[in-house]
Motif scaffolding. Structure first.
Motif, PDB file in Angstrom:
ATOM      1  N   ALA A  34       0.826  -1.277   0.266  1.00  0.00           N
ATOM      2  CA  ALA A  34      -0.204  -0.087   0.285  1.00  0.00           C
ATOM      3  C   ALA A  34       0.363   1.313   0.166  1.00  0.00           C
ATOM      4  O   ALA A  34       0.180   2.209  -0.385  1.00  0.00           O
ATOM      5  CB  ALA A  34      -0.954  -0.039   0.991  1.00  0.00           C
ATOM      6  N   THR A  35       1.600   1.119   0.722  1.00  0.00           N
ATOM      7  CA  THR A  35       2.698   2.288   0.627  1.00  0.00           C
ATOM      8  C   THR A  35       3.449   3.097  -0.415  1.00  0.00           C
ATOM      9  O   THR A  35       3.535   3.890  -1.491  1.00  0.00           O
ATOM     10  CB  THR A  35       3.594   1.786   2.251  1.00  0.00           C
ATOM     11  N   ARG A  36       3.907   1.508  -1.533  1.00  0.00           N
ATOM     12  CA  ARG A  36       4.701   1.796  -2.687  1.00  0.00           C
ATOM     13  C   ARG A  36       3.431   2.328  -3.637  1.00  0.00           C
ATOM     14  O   ARG A  36       4.066   3.172  -4.346  1.00  0.00           O
ATOM     15  CB  ARG A  36       4.963   0.211  -3.084  1.00  0.00           C
ATOM     16  N   ALA A  37       2.478   1.397  -2.776  1.00  0.00           N
ATOM     17  CA  ALA A  37       1.612   2.329  -4.160  1.00  0.00           C
ATOM     18  C   ALA A  37       0.919   3.377  -4.314  1.00  0.00           C
ATOM     19  O   ALA A  37       0.826   4.209  -5.422  1.00  0.00           O
ATOM     20  CB  ALA A  37       0.006   1.196  -4.143  1.00  0.00           C
ATOM     21  N   ALA A  38       0.855   3.634  -3.067  1.00  0.00           N
ATOM     22  CA  ALA A  38       0.828   5.647  -2.393  1.00  0.00           C
ATOM     23  C   ALA A  38       2.257   6.486  -3.384  1.00  0.00           C
ATOM     24  O   ALA A  38       2.081   6.926  -3.506  1.00  0.00           O
ATOM     25  CB  ALA A  38       0.504   5.606  -1.188  1.00  0.00           C
ATOM     26  N   ASN A  39       3.116   6.093  -3.061  1.00  0.00           N
ATOM     27  CA  ASN A  39       4.758   6.524  -2.776  1.00  0.00           C
ATOM     28  C   ASN A  39       4.423   6.755  -5.181  1.00  0.00           C
ATOM     29  O   ASN A  39       4.717   7.957  -5.151  1.00  0.00           O
ATOM     30  CB  ASN A  39       5.542   5.954  -3.143  1.00  0.00           C
ATOM     31  N   LYS A  40       3.908   5.728  -5.481  1.00  0.00           N
ATOM     32  CA  LYS A  40       3.947   5.488  -6.764  1.00  0.00           C
ATOM     33  C   LYS A  40       3.120   6.792  -7.459  1.00  0.00           C
ATOM     34  O   LYS A  40       3.517   7.026  -8.752  1.00  0.00           O
ATOM     35  CB  LYS A  40       3.763   4.181  -7.758  1.00  0.00           C
ATOM     36  N   GLN A  41       1.374   6.454  -6.386  1.00  0.00           N
ATOM     37  CA  GLN A  41       0.542   7.233  -7.593  1.00  0.00           C
ATOM     38  C   GLN A  41       1.068   8.948  -7.716  1.00  0.00           C
ATOM     39  O   GLN A  41       1.305   9.737  -8.182  1.00  0.00           O
ATOM     40  CB  GLN A  41      -0.003   7.110  -6.766  1.00  0.00           C
ATOM     41  N   GLN A  42       1.745   8.980  -6.161  1.00  0.00           N
ATOM     42  CA  GLN A  42       2.627  10.048  -5.788  1.00  0.00           C
ATOM     43  C   GLN A  42       3.303  10.736  -6.445  1.00  0.00           C
ATOM     44  O   GLN A  42       3.044  11.908  -7.313  1.00  0.00           O
ATOM     45  CB  GLN A  42       2.812  10.746  -4.224  1.00  0.00           C
TER      46      GLN A  42
END
Length: 61
Positions: A34-42
């Motif tokens: 979830a953290t990686r997905a959030a960072n990727k979207q950012q």
């Protein structure tokens, strides 16, 4: 043998501790994902607003 004594055998203790370990690992993996997905979207949102041209590769030789 009393009520639920088979839960206290070494084999069952091992199974229960392994189940807890696997559950911990799965929770951590979901959190990291979830953290990686959030960072990727950012990062995509930031790079999308700049609109830079891609550099062409040049062969030296």
């Amino acid at each position: 043998m009393g009520y639920a004594d088979n839960r206290h055998t070494p084999k069952m203790r091992q199974r229960r501790s392994r189940a807890k370990l696997i559950a911990r690992i799965k929770r951590k993996a979901a959190e990291v994902k979830a953290t990686r997905a959030a960072n990727k979207q950012q990062v995509q949102a930031e790079s999308g607003s700049k609109k830079t041209k891609a550099k062409k590769k040049t062969d030296k030789g």
